[in-house]
Write a protein that holds these residues in place. Structure first.
Motif, PDB file in Angstrom:
ATOM      1  N   TYR A 252       0.820  -1.205   0.000  1.00 18.22           N
ATOM      2  CA  TYR A 252       0.000   0.000   0.000  1.00 18.22           C
ATOM      3  C   TYR A 252       0.858   1.261   0.000  1.00 18.22           C
TER       4      TYR A 252
ATOM      5  N   SER B 141       0.550   3.964  -2.852  1.00 21.47           N
ATOM      6  CA  SER B 141       0.258   5.366  -2.552  1.00 21.47           C
ATOM      7  C   SER B 141       1.161   6.304  -3.340  1.00 21.47           C
TER       8      SER B 141
ATOM      9  N   GLN C 163      -0.052   6.221  -6.873  1.00 23.51           N
ATOM     10  CA  GLN C 163      -1.304   6.984  -6.922  1.00 23.51           C
ATOM     11  C   GLN C 163      -1.037   8.486  -6.976  1.00 23.51           C
ATOM     12  N   ILE C 164      -0.111   8.973  -6.156  1.00 25.10           N
ATOM     13  CA  ILE C 164       0.195  10.407  -6.135  1.00 25.10           C
ATOM     14  C   ILE C 164       0.895  10.828  -7.420  1.00 25.10           C
TER      15      ILE C 164
ATOM     16  N   SER D 283      -7.301   0.222  -4.260  1.00 25.72           N
ATOM     17  CA  SER D 283      -7.159   1.486  -3.532  1.00 25.72           C
ATOM     18  C   SER D 283      -6.708   2.608  -4.459  1.00 25.72           C
ATOM     19  N   VAL D 284      -5.781   2.297  -5.372  1.00 26.15           N
ATOM     20  CA  VAL D 284      -5.322   3.307  -6.331  1.00 26.15           C
ATOM     21  C   VAL D 284      -6.484   3.758  -7.197  1.00 26.15           C
TER      22      VAL D 284
ATOM     23  N   TYR E 148      -8.925   6.118  -5.060  1.00 28.46           N
ATOM     24  CA  TYR E 148      -8.502   7.404  -4.508  1.00 28.46           C
ATOM     25  C   TYR E 148      -7.744   8.300  -5.481  1.00 28.46           C
TER      26      TYR E 148
ATOM     27  N   ASN F  67      -7.083  12.665  -5.575  1.00 29.93           N
ATOM     28  CA  ASN F  67      -5.788  13.333  -5.741  1.00 29.93           C
ATOM     29  C   ASN F  67      -5.787  14.254  -6.948  1.00 29.93           C
TER      30      ASN F  67
ATOM     31  N   GLN G 188      -1.386  15.316   0.900  1.00 27.83           N
ATOM     32  CA  GLN G 188      -1.758  14.058   0.256  1.00 27.83           C
ATOM     33  C   GLN G 188      -0.787  12.940   0.610  1.00 27.83           C
TER      34      GLN G 188
ATOM     35  N   SER H  79      -1.913   9.550   2.405  1.00 29.34           N
ATOM     36  CA  SER H  79      -1.632   8.284   1.723  1.00 29.34           C
ATOM     37  C   SER H  79      -0.800   7.354   2.593  1.00 29.34           C
ATOM     38  N   LEU H  80       0.204   7.893   3.273  1.00 29.71           N
ATOM     39  CA  LEU H  80       1.077   7.055   4.092  1.00 29.71           C
ATOM     40  C   LEU H  80       0.352   6.520   5.317  1.00 29.71           C
TER      41      LEU H  80
ATOM     42  N   ALA I 228      -2.002   3.893   4.157  1.00 26.92           N
ATOM     43  CA  ALA I 228      -1.342   2.622   3.860  1.00 26.92           C
ATOM     44  C   ALA I 228      -1.144   1.796   5.131  1.00 26.92           C
TER      45      ALA I 228
END
Length: 318
Positions: free
Chosen positions: A105, A109, A112-113, A193-194, A197, A201, A246, A250-251, A254
């Motif tokens: 995760y 994350s 994802q960012i 999850s990606v 979310y 973002n 963000q 995200s962290l 996770a």
């Protein structure tokens, strides 16, 4: 000479007059404008503060208290055991094994960012129907986690949607047991999850990019800066505040991943996360005291990671 009755009547009138004058003096409309703003602000803030106190801070304080007991969550008695639960957690590595699942995760994350910044940049500058694209990307963030998890349970089923699409495009050799194979299950769950979310973002980064002056970008373009250089040296520093927020979300998300693995696999096939393990100890094994101690350990880990992140970002001037 005035009678006693007349004196009493006069005194009553004087008292009534003084009371009405006092009411006029202390009426809200007679207060200065700044004091009116303070009173209104306090009244509006009282509602969320009370809600936070009742549903967040009081339960957190109660949980911290439970972590020093052996409460099973059912009985009325809560025997105080001191640091026994914390010693048990720190002395056995099995309690921390689910943290390795969080690595998937963590990586997701960052992906994802990175994708959120890239897509937000493409959508925000020189793209037609940008608001339409933002709405399409943001829509998954509005769907309930339970609904998304059930959708992807069917999506990853053998010979279901994903397998059918892969076979249709000639990639049948890549078909796997997406939720049953321990080597691939966490990648499948992290990708969910990606998908969910990334739209959030994109919208956040797009809003931050809108505050960057187009004149600065035009000047950089005239000086010969390409799209990547504009993104690296102008856009990313310009959205550093939102980027830091963000990253924090995200962290910590996770570390505390719960809904997706709990609903889709119930922590099976090597997908057990720290939160899923904590919930199972609390409500299946009836060891609320131990689960509360695990939750407090997770809180400390989140604080440490946040502190490290803030120190790194301050050092880089972000």
């Amino acid at each position: 000479m005035t009678t006693n009755a007349e004196n009493a009547t006069a005194n009553t009138k004087n008292a009534a007059t003084s009371t009405s004058n006092m009411k006029k003096k202390i009426s809200f409309s007679s207060l200065p404008y700044n004091k009116q703003k303070i009173i209104i602000s306090v009244l509006f803030l009282m509602v969320p503060v009370v809600l936070l106190g009742v549903f967040t801070y009081l339960p957190a304080i109660a949980m911290a208290g439970y972590s020093f007991t052996d409460w099973d969550g059912i009985s009325k008695t809560k025997e105080f055991v001191g640091l026994k639960n914390y010693k048990l957690i720190m002395s056995d590595a099995k309690y921390f094994e689910p943290l390795f699942v969080s690595i998937y995760y963590f990586v997701a994350s960052f992906i994802q960012i990175a994708l959120g910044i890239a897509i937000a940049y493409l959508v925000s500058f020189g793209c037609k129907f940008s608001n339409l694209f933002k709405g399409v990307y943001f829509f998954p963030s509005l769907i309930n986690s339970v609904a998304i998890s059930f959708v992807f349970i069917f999506f990853f089923q053998p010979n279901s949607t994903l397998d059918t699409v892969l076979k249709a495009v000639g990639l049948g050799g890549f078909v796997k047991y997406w939720l049953q194979d321990p080597s691939i299950v966490n990648i499948s769950l992290a990708s969910v999850s990606v998908w969910r979310y990334i739209g959030y973002n994109i919208v956040m980064f797009s809003a931050a990019m809108a505050s960057i002056s187009s004149d600065v970008l035009e000047a950089a373009r005239v000086d010969g800066a390409n799209r990547f250089q504009q993104l690296r040296y102008i856009i990313i520093p310009g959205i550093s505040t939102i980027l830091g927020l963000q990253l924090f979300l995200s962290l910590t998300g996770a570390l505390s991943a719960f809904e997706t693995p709990y609903i889709m696999t119930n922590g099976g096939n090597g997908s057990m996360t720290f939160i899923v393990q904590t919930v199972q100890y609390a409500f299946q094994n009836h060891r609320v005291g131990l689960a509360s101690a695990m939750a407090m350990v997770l809180l400390v880990m989140c604080i440490i990671i946040t502190s490290i992140q803030n120190a790194v970002m301050k050092r880089k001037g972000m």
